[in-house]
Design a protein around this motif. Structure first.
Motif, PDB file in Angstrom:
ATOM      1  N   ALA A   1       5.351  49.680 -53.824  1.00  0.00           N
ATOM      2  CA  ALA A   1       6.766  50.027 -53.651  1.00  0.00           C
ATOM      3  C   ALA A   1       7.059  50.385 -52.202  1.00  0.00           C
ATOM      4  O   ALA A   1       8.101  49.997 -51.646  1.00  0.00           O
ATOM      5  N   ALA A   2       6.147  51.123 -51.577  1.00  0.00           N
ATOM      6  CA  ALA A   2       6.355  51.534 -50.190  1.00  0.00           C
ATOM      7  C   ALA A   2       6.393  50.340 -49.251  1.00  0.00           C
ATOM      8  O   ALA A   2       7.096  50.362 -48.231  1.00  0.00           O
ATOM      9  N   MET A   3       5.660  49.287 -49.574  1.00  0.00           N
ATOM     10  CA  MET A   3       5.671  48.092 -48.732  1.00  0.00           C
ATOM     11  C   MET A   3       7.074  47.493 -48.656  1.00  0.00           C
ATOM     12  O   MET A   3       7.447  46.886 -47.646  1.00  0.00           O
ATOM     13  N   LYS A   4       7.865  47.710 -49.711  1.00  0.00           N
ATOM     14  CA  LYS A   4       9.241  47.206 -49.706  1.00  0.00           C
ATOM     15  C   LYS A   4      10.209  48.198 -49.071  1.00  0.00           C
ATOM     16  O   LYS A   4      11.037  47.832 -48.249  1.00  0.00           O
ATOM     17  N   THR A   5      10.083  49.484 -49.432  1.00  0.00           N
ATOM     18  CA  THR A   5      11.055  50.473 -48.967  1.00  0.00           C
ATOM     19  C   THR A   5      10.814  50.906 -47.525  1.00  0.00           C
ATOM     20  O   THR A   5      11.750  51.327 -46.845  1.00  0.00           O
ATOM     21  N   GLU A   6       9.579  50.824 -47.052  1.00  0.00           N
ATOM     22  CA  GLU A   6       9.252  51.231 -45.677  1.00  0.00           C
ATOM     23  C   GLU A   6       8.520  50.101 -44.966  1.00  0.00           C
ATOM     24  O   GLU A   6       7.534  50.320 -44.260  1.00  0.00           O
TER      25      GLU A   6
ATOM     26  N   ALA B   1       9.112  48.074 -42.385  1.00  0.00           N
ATOM     27  CA  ALA B   1       8.950  48.015 -40.920  1.00  0.00           C
ATOM     28  C   ALA B   1       7.903  49.005 -40.438  1.00  0.00           C
ATOM     29  O   ALA B   1       7.033  48.652 -39.629  1.00  0.00           O
ATOM     30  N   ALA B   2       7.977  50.235 -40.927  1.00  0.00           N
ATOM     31  CA  ALA B   2       7.040  51.258 -40.463  1.00  0.00           C
ATOM     32  C   ALA B   2       5.607  50.913 -40.874  1.00  0.00           C
ATOM     33  O   ALA B   2       4.666  51.067 -40.083  1.00  0.00           O
ATOM     34  N   ILE B   3       5.441  50.449 -42.104  1.00  0.00           N
ATOM     35  CA  ILE B   3       4.093  50.126 -42.590  1.00  0.00           C
ATOM     36  C   ILE B   3       3.534  48.916 -41.863  1.00  0.00           C
ATOM     37  O   ILE B   3       2.369  48.916 -41.440  1.00  0.00           O
TER      38      ILE B   3
END
Length: 230
Positions: free
Chosen positions: A189-194, A196-198
């Protein structure tokens, strides 16, 4: 922008992981401290220090967006995470081993049933089942090499780096199951919501890994062992 949280494994992978992070500007981590959380606002990172086998859970459930963990643990647990980067350090091998006196008269091609002590029940079960060998698993969390010495199990499946622990305890490698290095994992999920940062951190880690000087103490790959079964 809120910091990214990176789960780090305590133990053998921690020093090279921190070496890599220092190349990204993360500094001031006191490894002698008992603190389990370290914040570096300048680097935009929060670090969690965990038992290695717990890293995938923290990433899977989103407590940490990213984690560093050995491939052996990923193969054993099969967590639902992205694995975008092989970090290249922490090389080791998962092997089958047995006492030398057994090895000298053993014929693995005739195995039909074995009792094996291991921290890796899933991988051990898969390995022997694929070869038509029935396996009784003795699940241990530490000192696996002790099991054959006291009669708990004749064989073990465990990680080796130099192989010195096996030799000291009179054990001989019979077969290699798989190889492992440290991997970067990411919450789906974080790969989608964050995104650019990731992706920015992944790119920095990839670049830092590529330009890092050789780290002392990295074990040399050992020769492949003889396979127990066709």
């Amino acid at each position: 922008m809120s910091p990214l949280t990176l789960a780090l494994p305590k133990g053998r992978l921690l020093d090279p992981a921190l070496d890599l992070l220092r190349e990204l500007g993360v500094d001031g981590v006191d490894q002698a401290s008992r603190r389990l959380i370290f914040d570096d606002p300048r680097a935009g990172l929060r670090l969690l220090f965990l038992k290695p086998s717990d890293v995938p859970a923290y990433v899977t459930y989103g407590v940490a967006q990213l984690g560093i963990v050995g491939k052996d643990i990923l193969l054993e647990q099969e967590p639902d995470v992205y694995e975008p980067l092989d970090l290249g350090f922490g090389f080791c091998r998962l092997v089958v081993a047995e006492p030398r006196e057994l090895w000298e008269r053993d014929d693995p091609a005739k195995w039909s049933w074995v009792r094996v002590a291991t921290k890796y029940p899933r991988l051990t079960e898969q390995y022997f089942s694929a070869r038509g060998v029935q396996v009784e698993l003795v699940r241990l969390d530490g000192s696996v090499e002790l099991a054959p010495l006291v009669g708990l199990a004749e064989r073990i499946v465990d990680l080796v780096q130099s192989g010195e622990t096996l030799r000291v305890n009179g054990l001989v490698e019979v077969a290699e199951i798989t190889r492992s290095t440290a991997r970067l994992i990411v919450n789906r999920a974080a790969m989608k919501t964050e995104h650019a940062a990731i992706n920015g951190l992944i790119a920095r880690l990839r670049d830092g890994r590529g330009h890092a000087a050789p780290r002392p103490g990295r074990p040399r790959p050992e020769p492949a062992s003889r396979s127990p079964l066709p």
